[in-house]
Design a protein around this motif. Structure first.
Motif, PDB file in Angstrom:
ATOM      1  N   GLY A 217      -2.400  -7.334  -9.979  1.00 59.04           N
ATOM      2  CA  GLY A 217      -3.369  -6.257 -10.057  1.00 59.04           C
ATOM      3  C   GLY A 217      -2.947  -5.061  -9.240  1.00 59.04           C
ATOM      4  N   VAL A 218      -3.654  -3.974  -9.472  1.00 54.47           N
ATOM      5  CA  VAL A 218      -3.500  -2.752  -8.692  1.00 54.47           C
ATOM      6  C   VAL A 218      -4.866  -2.405  -8.125  1.00 54.47           C
ATOM      7  CG1 VAL A 218      -2.889  -0.312  -8.752  1.00 54.47           C
ATOM      8  CG2 VAL A 218      -1.590  -1.956 -10.116  1.00 54.47           C
ATOM      9  N   MET A 219      -4.927  -2.259  -6.807  1.00 50.46           N
ATOM     10  CA  MET A 219      -6.176  -1.946  -6.139  1.00 50.46           C
ATOM     11  C   MET A 219      -6.284  -0.436  -5.974  1.00 50.46           C
ATOM     12  SD  MET A 219      -6.328  -5.210  -5.823  1.00 50.46           S
ATOM     13  CE  MET A 219      -7.689  -5.834  -4.830  1.00 50.46           C
ATOM     14  N   VAL A 220      -7.450   0.128  -6.316  1.00 51.72           N
ATOM     15  CA  VAL A 220      -7.698   1.552  -6.107  1.00 51.72           C
ATOM     16  C   VAL A 220      -8.882   1.707  -5.155  1.00 51.72           C
ATOM     17  CG1 VAL A 220      -6.738   2.142  -8.359  1.00 51.72           C
ATOM     18  CG2 VAL A 220      -9.200   1.789  -8.142  1.00 51.72           C
ATOM     19  N   HIS A 221      -8.950   2.859  -4.509  1.00 49.12           N
ATOM     20  CA  HIS A 221      -9.982   3.125  -3.493  1.00 49.12           C
ATOM     21  C   HIS A 221     -10.040   1.989  -2.469  1.00 49.12           C
ATOM     22  CE1 HIS A 221     -10.991   6.747  -5.336  1.00 49.12           C
ATOM     23  NE2 HIS A 221     -12.213   6.542  -5.750  1.00 49.12           N
ATOM     24  N   SER A 222      -8.878   1.499  -2.085  1.00 50.38           N
ATOM     25  CA  SER A 222      -8.794   0.398  -1.135  1.00 50.38           C
ATOM     26  C   SER A 222      -9.037   0.881   0.296  1.00 50.38           C
ATOM     27  CB  SER A 222      -7.410  -0.244  -1.211  1.00 50.38           C
ATOM     28  OG  SER A 222      -7.218  -1.179  -0.174  1.00 50.38           O
ATOM     29  N   GLN A 223      -9.518  -0.038   1.131  1.00 51.80           N
ATOM     30  CA  GLN A 223      -9.591   0.227   2.552  1.00 51.80           C
ATOM     31  C   GLN A 223      -8.189   0.492   3.080  1.00 51.80           C
ATOM     32  OE1 GLN A 223     -10.503  -4.266   3.323  1.00 51.80           O
ATOM     33  NE2 GLN A 223      -9.976  -3.435   5.337  1.00 51.80           N
ATOM     34  N   ALA A 224      -8.094   1.182   4.217  1.00 53.44           N
ATOM     35  CA  ALA A 224      -6.800   1.442   4.825  1.00 53.44           C
ATOM     36  C   ALA A 224      -6.150   0.128   5.224  1.00 53.44           C
ATOM     37  CB  ALA A 224      -6.981   2.336   6.049  1.00 53.44           C
ATOM     38  N   PRO A 225      -4.851  -0.007   5.021  1.00 54.48           N
ATOM     39  CA  PRO A 225      -4.199  -1.298   5.306  1.00 54.48           C
ATOM     40  C   PRO A 225      -4.362  -1.748   6.755  1.00 54.48           C
ATOM     41  CG  PRO A 225      -2.572   0.439   4.919  1.00 54.48           C
ATOM     42  CD  PRO A 225      -3.892   0.983   4.506  1.00 54.48           C
ATOM     43  N   GLU A 226      -4.390  -0.803   7.689  1.00 58.18           N
ATOM     44  CA  GLU A 226      -4.509  -1.179   9.099  1.00 58.18           C
ATOM     45  C   GLU A 226      -5.895  -1.695   9.465  1.00 58.18           C
ATOM     46  OE1 GLU A 226      -5.068   3.370   8.929  1.00 58.18           O
ATOM     47  OE2 GLU A 226      -3.795   1.837   7.969  1.00 58.18           O
ATOM     48  N   THR A 227      -6.871  -1.542   8.567  1.00 61.80           N
ATOM     49  CA  THR A 227      -8.222  -2.051   8.842  1.00 61.80           C
ATOM     50  C   THR A 227      -8.434  -3.464   8.304  1.00 61.80           C
ATOM     51  OG1 THR A 227      -9.173  -1.132   6.797  1.00 61.80           O
ATOM     52  CG2 THR A 227      -9.118   0.307   8.741  1.00 61.80           C
ATOM     53  N   MET A 228      -7.448  -4.038   7.616  1.00 63.61           N
ATOM     54  CA  MET A 228      -7.597  -5.398   7.107  1.00 63.61           C
ATOM     55  C   MET A 228      -7.480  -6.417   8.241  1.00 63.61           C
ATOM     56  SD  MET A 228      -5.559  -5.526   3.461  1.00 63.61           S
ATOM     57  CE  MET A 228      -6.052  -7.238   3.180  1.00 63.61           C
ATOM     58  N   ALA A 229      -8.318  -7.446   8.180  1.00 59.95           N
ATOM     59  CA  ALA A 229      -8.210  -8.536   9.150  1.00 59.95           C
ATOM     60  C   ALA A 229      -6.916  -9.308   8.891  1.00 59.95           C
ATOM     61  CB  ALA A 229      -9.410  -9.463   9.026  1.00 59.95           C
ATOM     62  N   VAL A 230      -6.402  -9.956   9.916  1.00 63.44           N
ATOM     63  CA  VAL A 230      -5.127 -10.665   9.788  1.00 63.44           C
ATOM     64  C   VAL A 230      -5.170 -11.682   8.657  1.00 63.44           C
ATOM     65  CG1 VAL A 230      -3.540 -12.254  10.930  1.00 63.44           C
ATOM     66  CG2 VAL A 230      -4.487 -10.325  12.198  1.00 63.44           C
ATOM     67  N   ASP A 231      -6.254 -12.425   8.548  1.00 64.67           N
ATOM     68  CA  ASP A 231      -6.346 -13.490   7.550  1.00 64.67           C
ATOM     69  C   ASP A 231      -7.027 -13.067   6.252  1.00 64.67           C
ATOM     70  OD1 ASP A 231      -5.085 -15.344   9.220  1.00 64.67           O
ATOM     71  OD2 ASP A 231      -6.972 -15.865  10.203  1.00 64.67           O
TER      72      ASP A 231
ATOM     73  N   PHE B 131       0.823  -1.211   0.000  1.00 66.52           N
ATOM     74  CA  PHE B 131       0.000   0.000   0.000  1.00 66.52           C
ATOM     75  C   PHE B 131       0.858   1.262   0.000  1.00 66.52           C
ATOM     76  CE2 PHE B 131      -2.699  -3.228   1.797  1.00 66.52           C
ATOM     77  CZ  PHE B 131      -4.000  -2.876   1.484  1.00 66.52           C
ATOM     78  N   TYR B 132       0.504   2.208  -0.862  1.00 65.58           N
ATOM     79  CA  TYR B 132       1.078   3.541  -0.742  1.00 65.58           C
ATOM     80  C   TYR B 132       0.426   4.219   0.451  1.00 65.58           C
ATOM     81  CZ  TYR B 132       3.155   7.993  -1.993  1.00 65.58           C
ATOM     82  OH  TYR B 132       3.891   9.146  -1.964  1.00 65.58           O
ATOM     83  N   HIS B 133       1.194   5.003   1.212  1.00 67.78           N
ATOM     84  CA  HIS B 133       0.732   5.468   2.518  1.00 67.78           C
ATOM     85  C   HIS B 133      -0.255   6.628   2.477  1.00 67.78           C
ATOM     86  CE1 HIS B 133       3.874   8.385   1.615  1.00 67.78           C
ATOM     87  NE2 HIS B 133       3.439   9.136   2.599  1.00 67.78           N
ATOM     88  N   VAL B 134      -0.499   7.206   1.302  1.00 66.97           N
ATOM     89  CA  VAL B 134      -1.402   8.350   1.175  1.00 66.97           C
ATOM     90  C   VAL B 134      -2.665   7.938   0.421  1.00 66.97           C
ATOM     91  CG1 VAL B 134      -1.685  10.666   0.208  1.00 66.97           C
ATOM     92  CG2 VAL B 134       0.510   9.984   1.185  1.00 66.97           C
ATOM     93  N   PRO B 135      -3.868   8.226   0.954  1.00 69.46           N
ATOM     94  CA  PRO B 135      -5.093   7.957   0.196  1.00 69.46           C
ATOM     95  C   PRO B 135      -5.359   9.082  -0.811  1.00 69.46           C
ATOM     96  CG  PRO B 135      -5.664   8.873   2.328  1.00 69.46           C
ATOM     97  CD  PRO B 135      -4.154   8.739   2.312  1.00 69.46           C
ATOM     98  N   TYR B 136      -6.064   8.732  -1.885  1.00 65.97           N
ATOM     99  CA  TYR B 136      -6.412   9.702  -2.916  1.00 65.97           C
ATOM    100  C   TYR B 136      -7.864   9.522  -3.341  1.00 65.97           C
ATOM    101  CZ  TYR B 136      -1.427  10.719  -3.475  1.00 65.97           C
ATOM    102  OH  TYR B 136      -0.128  11.094  -3.258  1.00 65.97           O
TER     103      TYR B 136
END
Length: 267
Positions: A119-133, A86-91
């Protein structure tokens, strides 16, 4: 077609999109900035399924000589270690351009659909909100594919992990994939890609200067398990993070650049 998300079949023609534009998605080179310094992962955050945020599992993501590489030299088995950087800045409103190439052999133990698949994901959820699995972030994916055998295999496709869009007047539901109108790219050569993102209103996929897909009305799908974990309803998806995938096949990225197209968007 079989996809990484084991999608339901979705017969939606996108072949006419490629006839709508045959020039670059941008008018000039003003305002473009590099997101990747070419020699480090500074500004990027890895997240792998089954592992905590920030762990670059088995040195999968590597940076050297201007290339961001996804490599599997230290793997014995893939073990469903789907990864995203993940790039650290949202757009919200922007153009993203890059080049990619597949090469080498797929990692042992990986699913067949992941052959020459990234692939490249856009408008992704913040990485810290992803569940571990969690395998894939809630996002809209620009799916990148290379040729497999003698079959045609479009690239610059659309997948919707936990999201919904409207394409050609029809709803693309969560966890579906739709082929673009792009040609098939064989071999290990570089392919130019560009994504135009205008909030939740419009997204365009461009391959080698040709528009191959267009859709809009992006929103979250709260019926999807990963989206439900975020606690959001069926609301518009108008901004988010950019991430590059690691899905078991070696792939390189270079010339990763972004141009903000909304004066209100700040770094």
């Amino acid at each position: 077609m079989m996809t990484k998300l084991s999608c339901r079949p979705f017969a939606l023609a996108a072949t006419v999109v490629g006839l709508l534009g045959l020039t670059s998605a941008h008018a000039g080179d003003e305002g473009w900035k590099s997101l990747f310094d070419g020699e480090s992962l500074e500004g990027w955050i890895p997240k792998f399924a089954g592992l905590p945020l920030g762990e670059n599992y088995k040195n999968t993501f590597q940076a050297k000589n201007g290339i961001l590489s996804v490599v599997y030299d230290d793997y014995e088995q893939f073990d469903r270690r789907f990864g995203h950087l993940f790039y650290h800045v949202p757009y919200s409103h922007y153009r993203l351009r890059f080049e990619y190439r597949f090469h080498g052999k797929q990692t042992a133990g990986a699913p067949g659909w992941a052959f020459r698949n990234s692939g490249v994901m856009v408008h992704s959820q913040a990485p810290e909100t992803m569940a571990v699995d969690q395998d894939f972030p809630v996002s809209v994916e620009v799916q990148l594919l290379g040729q497999e055998g003698a079959d045609k295999r479009a690239t610059g496709n659309l997948c919707t992990p936990g999201t919904q869009v409207v394409l050609g007047g029809q709803h693309v539901m969560s966890d579906q994939c739709v082929d673009s109108s792009s040609p098939t790219f064989a071999g290990d050569g570089w392919v130019k890609a560009e994504v135009v993102v205008k909030g939740g209103e419009l997204v365009e996929h461009w391959i080698e200067g040709q528009k191959v897909l267009e859709y809009g009305a992006l929103k979250y799908d709260p019926a999807a398990a990963d989206t439900a974990n975020l606690g959001v309803g069926a609301v518009p998806l108008a901004s988010g993070y950019i991430s590059f995938q690691a899905e078991s096949h070696p792939v390189d990225f270079r010339n990763i650049e972004l141009q903000v197209i909304d004066a209100d968007q700040k770094d």
